[in-house]
Design a protein around this motif. Structure first.
Motif, short mmCIF file in Angstrom:
data_model
loop_
_atom_site.label_atom_id
_atom_site.label_comp_id
_atom_site.label_asym_id
_atom_site.label_seq_id
_atom_site.Cartn_x
_atom_site.Cartn_y
_atom_site.Cartn_z
N HIS A 192 -7.33 9.17 -10.58
CA HIS A 192 -6.79 10.30 -11.29
C HIS A 192 -6.23 9.76 -12.63
CE1 HIS A 192 -2.87 12.73 -12.10
NE2 HIS A 192 -3.95 13.51 -12.45
N LEU A 193 -6.56 10.09 -13.88
CA LEU A 193 -6.15 9.62 -14.98
C LEU A 193 -5.10 10.46 -15.48
CD1 LEU A 193 -8.33 8.27 -17.71
CD2 LEU A 193 -6.38 9.80 -18.30
N ASP A 194 -3.82 10.06 -15.19
CA ASP A 194 -2.58 10.76 -15.13
C ASP A 194 -1.89 10.94 -16.60
OD1 ASP A 194 -0.37 12.30 -13.81
OD2 ASP A 194 0.82 10.45 -13.94
N MET A 195 -2.13 9.96 -17.29
CA MET A 195 -1.54 9.91 -18.60
C MET A 195 -2.76 9.34 -19.78
SD MET A 195 2.35 9.31 -18.18
CE MET A 195 2.65 8.50 -16.52
N LEU A 196 -2.77 10.02 -20.89
CA LEU A 196 -3.11 9.40 -22.04
C LEU A 196 -2.70 9.93 -23.20
CD1 LEU A 196 -5.97 7.98 -23.29
CD2 LEU A 196 -6.92 10.41 -23.31
N TYR A 197 -1.86 8.85 -23.96
CA TYR A 197 -1.23 9.16 -25.16
C TYR A 197 -1.30 8.16 -26.23
CZ TYR A 197 1.56 12.74 -22.36
OH TYR A 197 1.90 13.67 -21.70
N CYS A 198 -1.21 8.51 -27.49
CA CYS A 198 -1.34 7.78 -28.73
C CYS A 198 -0.15 8.29 -29.61
CB CYS A 198 -2.68 8.13 -29.22
SG CYS A 198 -2.90 7.01 -30.55
N HIS A 199 0.48 7.28 -29.88
CA HIS A 199 1.65 7.41 -31.10
C HIS A 199 0.96 8.16 -32.10
CE1 HIS A 199 4.71 6.61 -33.75
NE2 HIS A 199 5.57 6.57 -32.93
N PRO A 200 1.95 9.18 -32.63
CA PRO A 200 1.37 10.08 -33.88
C PRO A 200 0.86 9.36 -35.02
CG PRO A 200 3.37 11.06 -32.95
CD PRO A 200 3.28 9.54 -32.19
N ASP A 201 1.45 7.88 -35.26
CA ASP A 201 1.14 7.24 -36.36
C ASP A 201 -0.18 6.54 -36.16
OD1 ASP A 201 3.61 7.87 -37.74
OD2 ASP A 201 4.75 6.10 -37.14
N HIS A 202 -0.68 6.41 -35.17
CA HIS A 202 -1.72 5.88 -34.74
C HIS A 202 -2.93 6.82 -34.29
CE1 HIS A 202 -0.17 1.76 -35.38
NE2 HIS A 202 0.86 2.48 -34.92
N ALA A 203 -2.71 8.06 -34.48
CA ALA A 203 -3.76 9.10 -33.69
C ALA A 203 -4.63 9.08 -34.77
CB ALA A 203 -2.86 10.29 -33.58
N GLY A 204 -6.03 9.62 -34.35
CA GLY A 204 -7.05 9.86 -35.10
C GLY A 204 -7.91 8.41 -35.41
#
Length: 162
Positions: free
Chosen positions: A81-93
């Protein structure tokens, strides 16, 4: 800026909690209402959740900047189960989510996991699709926040490995 990928250390817990909150509030607002974002942000994990997850054997993979500060992460459990995948907004994209998903897949295969599965947000869904995940169905549910049920949704997705 190039980002290194490494595994979680307990000293990263506070940064991951802050990163998660920032991502939900800034990135989540692109696809969810202010009430939905507030409900989602209110239930995001504090630092202790990351320490407990690592202690029970969950794999937390980080992308870090030149100063070794976490800027994105993926957390998956031994069952796949991949429970979380998050990126800081300043590093997104910048492709960090795709890079972390590729690393999670490699590690899962080594662990003998045959599939990874997740509940992807509206914004994460395209990233998962680009890395080979298949949508199983939309999940509509409610989060209780400030005494009210706030309707929200995400997508059950999976990627078969091997």
């Amino acid at each position: 800026m190039d980002h290194a990928v490494r595994l979680f250390r307990d000293t990263d817990a506070e940064a991951l909690a802050e990163l998660t909150g920032a991502a939900i509030r800034a990135i989540g607002a692109r696809a969810y209402s202010p009430k939905q974002v507030a409900a989602w942000a209110a239930r995001h994990p504090g630092p202790e959740r990351f320490i407990a997850s690592a202690a029970k054997g969950d794999t937390i993979i980080l992308a870090v900047d030149a100063g070794d500060t976490p800027v994105a992460y993926a957390l998956f459990e031994a069952a796949g189960h991949l429970d979380m995948l998050y990126c800081h907004p300043d590093h997104a994209g910048r492709g960090l989510a795709m890079r972390l998903l590729a690393e999670a897949e490699k590690r899962a295969i080594v662990m003998g996991i045959e599939r990874l599965f997740t509940e992807a947000s509206e914004l994460a869904r395209p990233v998962f699709e680009r890395t080979g995940y298949v949508m199983l169905h939309r999940r509509d549910f409610s989060i209780t926040h400030e005494g009210r049920d706030v309707p929200i949704h995400n997508y059950a997705m999976e990627r078969k490995l091997g």
